[in-house]
Design a protein around this motif. Structure first.
Motif, PDB file in Angstrom:
ATOM      1  N   ALA A 143      43.127 -90.309-135.801  1.00 46.17           N
ATOM      2  CA  ALA A 143      43.680 -89.027-136.236  1.00 46.17           C
ATOM      3  C   ALA A 143      45.202 -89.110-136.330  1.00 46.17           C
ATOM      4  CB  ALA A 143      43.262 -87.920-135.268  1.00 46.17           C
ATOM      5  N   VAL A 144      45.809 -89.810-135.377  1.00 47.67           N
ATOM      6  CA  VAL A 144      47.258 -90.024-135.413  1.00 47.67           C
ATOM      7  C   VAL A 144      47.639 -90.828-136.651  1.00 47.67           C
ATOM      8  CG1 VAL A 144      49.221 -91.053-134.210  1.00 47.67           C
ATOM      9  CG2 VAL A 144      47.422 -89.890-132.907  1.00 47.67           C
ATOM     10  N   CYS A 145      46.840 -91.871-136.946  1.00 46.05           N
ATOM     11  CA  CYS A 145      47.100 -92.696-138.136  1.00 46.05           C
ATOM     12  C   CYS A 145      47.023 -91.861-139.406  1.00 46.05           C
ATOM     13  CB  CYS A 145      46.097 -93.843-138.209  1.00 46.05           C
ATOM     14  SG  CYS A 145      46.220 -95.051-136.879  1.00 46.05           S
ATOM     15  N   ALA A 146      46.038 -90.966-139.457  1.00 53.56           N
ATOM     16  CA  ALA A 146      45.884 -90.117-140.635  1.00 53.56           C
ATOM     17  C   ALA A 146      47.091 -89.207-140.823  1.00 53.56           C
ATOM     18  CB  ALA A 146      44.602 -89.288-140.512  1.00 53.56           C
ATOM     19  N   VAL A 147      47.601 -88.664-139.714  1.00 57.85           N
ATOM     20  CA  VAL A 147      48.772 -87.790-139.786  1.00 57.85           C
ATOM     21  C   VAL A 147      49.994 -88.571-140.271  1.00 57.85           C
ATOM     22  CG1 VAL A 147      50.394 -86.408-138.424  1.00 57.85           C
ATOM     23  CG2 VAL A 147      47.925 -86.192-138.036  1.00 57.85           C
ATOM     24  N   ILE A 148      50.166 -89.791-139.745  1.00 61.60           N
ATOM     25  CA  ILE A 148      51.308 -90.629-140.151  1.00 61.60           C
ATOM     26  C   ILE A 148      51.226 -90.954-141.640  1.00 61.60           C
ATOM     27  CG2 ILE A 148      52.412 -92.881-139.858  1.00 61.60           C
ATOM     28  CD1 ILE A 148      51.517 -92.816-136.942  1.00 61.60           C
ATOM     29  N   ALA A 149      50.018 -91.358-142.097  1.00 61.84           N
ATOM     30  CA  ALA A 149      49.846 -91.697-143.508  1.00 61.84           C
ATOM     31  C   ALA A 149      50.076 -90.482-144.401  1.00 61.84           C
ATOM     32  CB  ALA A 149      48.447 -92.263-143.743  1.00 61.84           C
ATOM     33  N   ALA A 150      49.571 -89.322-143.961  1.00 62.94           N
ATOM     34  CA  ALA A 150      49.760 -88.100-144.740  1.00 62.94           C
ATOM     35  C   ALA A 150      51.236 -87.730-144.825  1.00 62.94           C
ATOM     36  CB  ALA A 150      48.957 -86.962-144.119  1.00 62.94           C
ATOM     37  N   MET A 261      47.593-107.755-145.079  1.00 60.18           N
ATOM     38  CA  MET A 261      47.378-107.127-146.376  1.00 60.18           C
ATOM     39  C   MET A 261      47.996-105.732-146.439  1.00 60.18           C
ATOM     40  SD  MET A 261      45.885-109.185-148.487  1.00 60.18           S
ATOM     41  CE  MET A 261      46.981-110.412-147.755  1.00 60.18           C
ATOM     42  N   SER A 262      48.125-105.077-145.272  1.00 61.74           N
ATOM     43  CA  SER A 262      48.713-103.745-145.263  1.00 61.74           C
ATOM     44  C   SER A 262      50.209-103.777-145.588  1.00 61.74           C
ATOM     45  CB  SER A 262      48.505-103.093-143.895  1.00 61.74           C
ATOM     46  OG  SER A 262      49.282-103.736-142.900  1.00 61.74           O
ATOM     47  N   VAL A 263      50.794-104.964-145.588  1.00 62.33           N
ATOM     48  CA  VAL A 263      52.225-105.094-145.892  1.00 62.33           C
ATOM     49  C   VAL A 263      52.457-105.121-147.403  1.00 62.33           C
ATOM     50  CG1 VAL A 263      54.286-106.510-145.450  1.00 62.33           C
ATOM     51  CG2 VAL A 263      52.530-106.323-143.713  1.00 62.33           C
ATOM     52  N   ASN A 264      51.374-105.102-148.193  1.00 61.42           N
ATOM     53  CA  ASN A 264      51.529-105.169-149.641  1.00 61.42           C
ATOM     54  C   ASN A 264      52.459-104.113-150.228  1.00 61.42           C
ATOM     55  OD1 ASN A 264      50.068-107.212-151.472  1.00 61.42           O
ATOM     56  ND2 ASN A 264      48.610-106.887-149.824  1.00 61.42           N
ATOM     57  N   PRO A 265      52.447-102.853-149.751  1.00 63.26           N
ATOM     58  CA  PRO A 265      53.424-101.897-150.286  1.00 63.26           C
ATOM     59  C   PRO A 265      54.870-102.333-150.068  1.00 63.26           C
ATOM     60  CG  PRO A 265      51.661-100.728-149.179  1.00 63.26           C
ATOM     61  CD  PRO A 265      51.451-102.180-148.884  1.00 63.26           C
ATOM     62  N   VAL A 266      55.138-102.967-148.925  1.00 64.48           N
ATOM     63  CA  VAL A 266      56.492-103.470-148.668  1.00 64.48           C
ATOM     64  C   VAL A 266      56.827-104.605-149.624  1.00 64.48           C
ATOM     65  CG1 VAL A 266      58.009-104.530-146.964  1.00 64.48           C
ATOM     66  CG2 VAL A 266      56.369-102.786-146.247  1.00 64.48           C
ATOM     67  N   LEU A 267      55.870-105.534-149.793  1.00 63.50           N
ATOM     68  CA  LEU A 267      56.092-106.631-150.736  1.00 63.50           C
ATOM     69  C   LEU A 267      56.321-106.092-152.148  1.00 63.50           C
ATOM     70  CD1 LEU A 267      53.377-109.228-149.594  1.00 63.50           C
ATOM     71  CD2 LEU A 267      55.848-109.332-149.197  1.00 63.50           C
ATOM     72  N   ALA A 268      55.564-105.062-152.521  1.00 63.81           N
ATOM     73  CA  ALA A 268      55.728-104.477-153.846  1.00 63.81           C
ATOM     74  C   ALA A 268      57.117-103.879-154.016  1.00 63.81           C
ATOM     75  CB  ALA A 268      54.659-103.404-154.076  1.00 63.81           C
ATOM     76  N   ALA A 269      57.607-103.198-152.977  1.00 62.30           N
ATOM     77  CA  ALA A 269      58.942-102.610-153.054  1.00 62.30           C
ATOM     78  C   ALA A 269      60.017-103.683-153.168  1.00 62.30           C
ATOM     79  CB  ALA A 269      59.194-101.742-151.819  1.00 62.30           C
ATOM     80  N   VAL A 270      59.853-104.771-152.417  1.00 57.20           N
ATOM     81  CA  VAL A 270      60.830-105.865-152.463  1.00 57.20           C
ATOM     82  C   VAL A 270      60.799-106.555-153.823  1.00 57.20           C
ATOM     83  CG1 VAL A 270      61.450-108.104-151.497  1.00 57.20           C
ATOM     84  CG2 VAL A 270      60.790-106.239-149.971  1.00 57.20           C
ATOM     85  N   VAL A 271      59.594-106.858-154.323  1.00 55.99           N
ATOM     86  CA  VAL A 271      59.474-107.515-155.627  1.00 55.99           C
ATOM     87  C   VAL A 271      60.006-106.597-156.731  1.00 55.99           C
ATOM     88  CG1 VAL A 271      57.840-108.362-157.346  1.00 55.99           C
ATOM     89  CG2 VAL A 271      57.568-109.018-154.955  1.00 55.99           C
ATOM     90  N   GLY A 272      59.720-105.305-156.645  1.00 59.08           N
ATOM     91  CA  GLY A 272      60.243-104.368-157.625  1.00 59.08           C
ATOM     92  C   GLY A 272      61.760-104.337-157.643  1.00 59.08           C
ATOM     93  N   TRP A 273      62.350-104.486-156.473  1.00 59.13           N
ATOM     94  CA  TRP A 273      63.815-104.504-156.383  1.00 59.13           C
ATOM     95  C   TRP A 273      64.382-105.810-156.942  1.00 59.13           C
ATOM     96  CZ3 TRP A 273      66.572-107.147-152.046  1.00 59.13           C
ATOM     97  CH2 TRP A 273      67.960-107.021-152.168  1.00 59.13           C
ATOM     98  N   VAL A 274      63.790-106.956-156.590  1.00 61.65           N
ATOM     99  CA  VAL A 274      64.319-108.253-157.006  1.00 61.65           C
ATOM    100  C   VAL A 274      64.067-108.518-158.486  1.00 61.65           C
ATOM    101  CG1 VAL A 274      64.126-110.746-156.675  1.00 61.65           C
ATOM    102  CG2 VAL A 274      64.104-109.226-154.695  1.00 61.65           C
ATOM    103  N   VAL A 275      62.837-108.272-158.944  1.00 65.45           N
ATOM    104  CA  VAL A 275      62.455-108.634-160.307  1.00 65.45           C
ATOM    105  C   VAL A 275      62.829-107.559-161.319  1.00 65.45           C
ATOM    106  CG1 VAL A 275      60.526-109.263-161.814  1.00 65.45           C
ATOM    107  CG2 VAL A 275      60.566-110.068-159.445  1.00 65.45           C
ATOM    108  N   ALA A 290      55.793 -95.610-143.107  1.00 62.87           N
ATOM    109  CA  ALA A 290      54.810 -94.747-142.454  1.00 62.87           C
ATOM    110  C   ALA A 290      53.387 -95.128-142.858  1.00 62.87           C
ATOM    111  CB  ALA A 290      55.085 -93.281-142.804  1.00 62.87           C
ATOM    112  N   VAL A 291      53.178 -95.370-144.147  1.00 65.75           N
ATOM    113  CA  VAL A 291      51.842 -95.747-144.622  1.00 65.75           C
ATOM    114  C   VAL A 291      51.436 -97.105-144.055  1.00 65.75           C
ATOM    115  CG1 VAL A 291      50.483 -96.314-146.670  1.00 65.75           C
ATOM    116  CG2 VAL A 291      52.055 -94.369-146.726  1.00 65.75           C
ATOM    117  N   VAL A 292      52.359 -98.059-144.051  1.00 65.52           N
ATOM    118  CA  VAL A 292      52.063 -99.388-143.511  1.00 65.52           C
ATOM    119  C   VAL A 292      51.790 -99.301-142.008  1.00 65.52           C
ATOM    120  CG1 VAL A 292      53.042-101.672-143.045  1.00 65.52           C
ATOM    121  CG2 VAL A 292      53.335-100.622-145.286  1.00 65.52           C
ATOM    122  N   SER A 293      52.585 -98.515-141.296  1.00 62.96           N
ATOM    123  CA  SER A 293      52.405 -98.378-139.846  1.00 62.96           C
ATOM    124  C   SER A 293      51.062 -97.741-139.512  1.00 62.96           C
ATOM    125  CB  SER A 293      53.544 -97.537-139.259  1.00 62.96           C
ATOM    126  OG  SER A 293      54.787 -98.167-139.478  1.00 62.96           O
ATOM    127  N   ALA A 294      50.638 -96.768-140.316  1.00 61.66           N
ATOM    128  CA  ALA A 294      49.351 -96.124-140.074  1.00 61.66           C
ATOM    129  C   ALA A 294      48.216 -97.126-140.159  1.00 61.66           C
ATOM    130  CB  ALA A 294      49.140 -94.991-141.077  1.00 61.66           C
TER     131      ALA A 294
END
Length: 304
Positions: A143-150, A261-275, A290-294
């Protein structure tokens, strides 16, 4: 309704249909080869999406997705050629639904990338499998994870004069498709032997996008460079992650695999910035975190 996947399974990037993977070791130290493969797979996946977006001015998101679907179909048909004549109605129904969801998922994601950038689009899409994992759980920590993700999702979509609500909506549509894709893939895996169901779904999805490719070729002939970008996206975001995941799941515990695999949003943000030069502000980075931590908390919390 079929059982929801574990967080590790739900965290798979949907480059290709997730086949029943070999059992990962439940204990033991992470092997360097497994870690290197996970890093390479994640970077290849997000780099492929970034490179594919470079072809948007010529092909548009639909054209890039069409090429990616063709590549995915070729890869899966090479892995396991389906015996379509032997399929029953009970097998065809989930296969056809999976084909529709597979194409819609990629089209909505790439359209979202075109409007709101790679990092934010992938973060919103990631809410799909995270929701499936949380819905299947019965712990207070979930439930805590859901709140963090939301909270992360609301932060990303906070109203502003420049907010692209269409792009946000496309990202959430991709999330819904990813969640549906996970559930349908489970059903297909149970009803159709081997990878035949997933291969058939990928082939049908490619056929659905065939008119898109024909129209583009006739009305707006693609340049060699744009076509190369789209093919590279298909290879990096389809073939490479699929083969890498098969290798990784034999060498890495399932929890560790899901966590990475949950780190993919971070990788996407980094690749979007570099490329692509797509910079995220401090608030957007906090929402991604927050989404990755959840997801990380959901995986790492002890289970009864």
């Amino acid at each position: 309704m079929c059982a929801a996947p574990s967080p590790a399974e739900a965290s798979l990037e949907p480059a290709l249909p997730a086949f029943p993977a070999p059992s990962a070791p439940e204990s033991g130290a992470l092997r360097p080869s497994g870690v290197a493969t996970m890093v390479g797979s994640g970077l290849a996946n997000q780099t492929g999406a970034a490179i594919g977006s470079l072809a948007f001015p010529v092909l548009g998101p639909a054209g890039v997705v069409a090429v990616r679907q063709y590549v995915a179909a070729l890869v899966l048909l090479a892995v396991d050629r389906p015996r379509l004549r032997s399929f029953t109605r009970r097998q065809w129904v989930p296969v056809l639904l999976l084909a529709l969801v597979f194409g819609t998922m990629n089209l909505s994601l790439y359209s979202a990338i075109d409007r709101i950038g790679l990092g934010l689009a992938v973060t919103l899409e990631f809410l799909g499998p995270l929701s499936i994992a949380l819905a299947a759980a019965r712990r207070s920590v979930d439930a805590v994870c859901a709140v963090i993700a939301a909270a992360g999702a609301v932060t990303l979509m906070r109203p502003q004069p420049s907010t692209d609500y269409v792009g946000m909506g496309l990202g959430l549509l991709a999330a819904a498709c990813w969640a549906s894709y996970i559930l349908l893939n489970r059903t297909v895996g149970r009803r159709v032997p081997g990878a035949q169901g997933s291969a058939a779904a990928a082939a049908i999805s490619a056929l659905l996008f065939l008119p898109v490719g024909v129209v583009l070729a006739l009305r707006h002939p693609p340049t060699a460079q744009a076509l190369g970008y789209a093919v590279a996206a298909g290879v990096l975001s389809s073939a490479v992650p699929y083969l890498a995941d098969l290798f990784t799941l034999r060498r890495v515990p399932a929890a560790a695999f899901g966590l990475f695999m949950s780190v993919n949003p971070v990788l996407a943000a980094v690749v979007g910035w570099v490329v692509l030069g797509q910079n995220l502000g401090l608030v957007e980075w906090a929402a991604v975190a927050a989404v990755v931590s959840a997801n990380a908390l959901c995986i790492l919390a002890p289970r009864r």
